[in-house]
Design an enzyme around this catalytic site. Structure first.
Site, short mmCIF file in Angstrom:
data_model
loop_
_atom_site.label_atom_id
_atom_site.label_comp_id
_atom_site.label_asym_id
_atom_site.label_seq_id
_atom_site.Cartn_x
_atom_site.Cartn_y
_atom_site.Cartn_z
N PRO A 1 0.94 -1.25 -0.10
CA PRO A 1 -0.08 0.07 -0.05
C PRO A 1 0.81 1.31 0.04
O PRO A 1 0.45 2.40 0.38
CB PRO A 1 -0.79 -0.16 1.24
CG PRO A 1 0.29 -0.66 2.11
CD PRO A 1 0.88 -1.73 1.42
N GLU A 2 2.08 1.33 -0.42
CA GLU A 2 2.94 2.48 0.00
C GLU A 2 2.43 3.55 -1.00
O GLU A 2 2.56 4.56 -0.17
CB GLU A 2 4.44 1.97 -0.63
CG GLU A 2 5.24 1.01 0.51
CD GLU A 2 5.01 -0.56 0.21
OE1 GLU A 2 5.81 -1.08 0.93
OE2 GLU A 2 4.04 -0.65 -0.59
N VAL A 3 2.13 3.44 -2.08
CA VAL A 3 1.65 4.55 -2.84
C VAL A 3 0.41 5.29 -2.15
O VAL A 3 0.27 6.53 -2.52
CB VAL A 3 1.41 4.23 -4.24
CG1 VAL A 3 2.53 3.80 -5.08
CG2 VAL A 3 0.22 3.20 -4.56
#
Length: 257
Positions: free
Chosen positions: A132-134
């Site tokens: 989920p980094e973005v």
């Protein structure tokens, strides 16, 4: 009260059981966990009596990735931490022992790096996977080469660009895990069956086979680790990360969504 260690280690003959042990944080990487893992991996690298490593998480979750409380740091400290994270996945992958990841609950962000650096990965049906980094204003710099190696570039691209959570059957279809069990008992049975199979192999032959697999090609090209660490540092210090992390903590959408 003595604080529980962030990594638990036990042994059954040639099998080393490693449990990530920060259950109140869904075993997020922080609180000394990374340093404890680094010391353990160094020890295992020279242990000729250990043949298999089983990696789990405590409290019904595998690993939720980097503890977001520890994202903020000085640029130099961030760069050192990011380098260490990438080196940790490589060290896990290069162990002479066969590494099995047994996944329950959350395997997000940095937790995916452990899944993909393992030789064999199994999941219980309640396992959930995400990069989920973005969505937090960050980049999946350290885990990206491992996702590409495990899933292939097209599937890895979809996972990191969508940033959404996928369930265990989808993780199996996309190549993240080798098999899915219906529950914890089934997961334990899968691990036990693989332990029986793997321990039929000669220790040196297993280690040499792993070395040959590595010789087929590097996980990432020269220079990627440094570039990835720098990229994570740039985004972590930017306004998108501040907004994304705040939105995650406040259980709301970020202002760009």
């Amino acid at each position: 009260m003595t604080e529980a260690p962030p990594v638990l280690v036990s042994r059954e003959g040639p099998v080393v059981h490693v449990t990530l042990n920060r259950p109140t944080r869904r075993n997020a990487i922080g609180g000394g966990m990374g340093e404890a893992l680094d010391a353990l991996l160094e020890e295992l690298r020279g242990d000729s009596t250990a043949r298999v490593v089983v990696l789990r998480g405590a409290g019904g979750h595998f690993c939720a990735g980097l503890d977001l409380k520890e994202v903020a740091a000085s640029p130099d400290a961030q760069q050192a931490r990011n380098r260490a994270i990438g080196a940790r996945y490589l060290a896990l992958s290069e162990l002479p022992q066969v590494v099995i990841a047994a996944v329950e609950g959350a395997a997000h962000a940095g937790g995916l790096g452990f899944v993909c650096a393992a030789d064999i990965a199994f999941a219980a049906s309640d396992a959930r996977f995400a990069a989920p980094e973005v969505r937090r204003g960050l980049v999946p710099a350290q885990i990206l080469p491992w996702l590409v190696r495990r899933m292939g570039r097209p599937q890895a691209a979809r996972l990191v660009l969508e940033g959404s959570v996928i369930d265990a059957p989808a993780a199996f279809r996309r190549g993240l895990v080798h098999e899915v069990a219906p529950d914890r008992a089934g997961l334990d049975a899968l691990v036990a069956a693989t332990l029986r199979e793997v321990t039929q192999g000669a220790p040196l032959a297993l280690a040499e086979t792993k070395a040959l697999l590595r010789a087929l090609g590097p996980v990432s090209p020269d220079g990627y680790a440094e570039a990835g660490a720098a990229s994570f540092g740039r985004t972590a210090n930017g306004p998108e990360a501040r907004e994304g992390i705040a939105a995650f903590r406040e259980k709301r959408k970020p202002n760009w969504a």
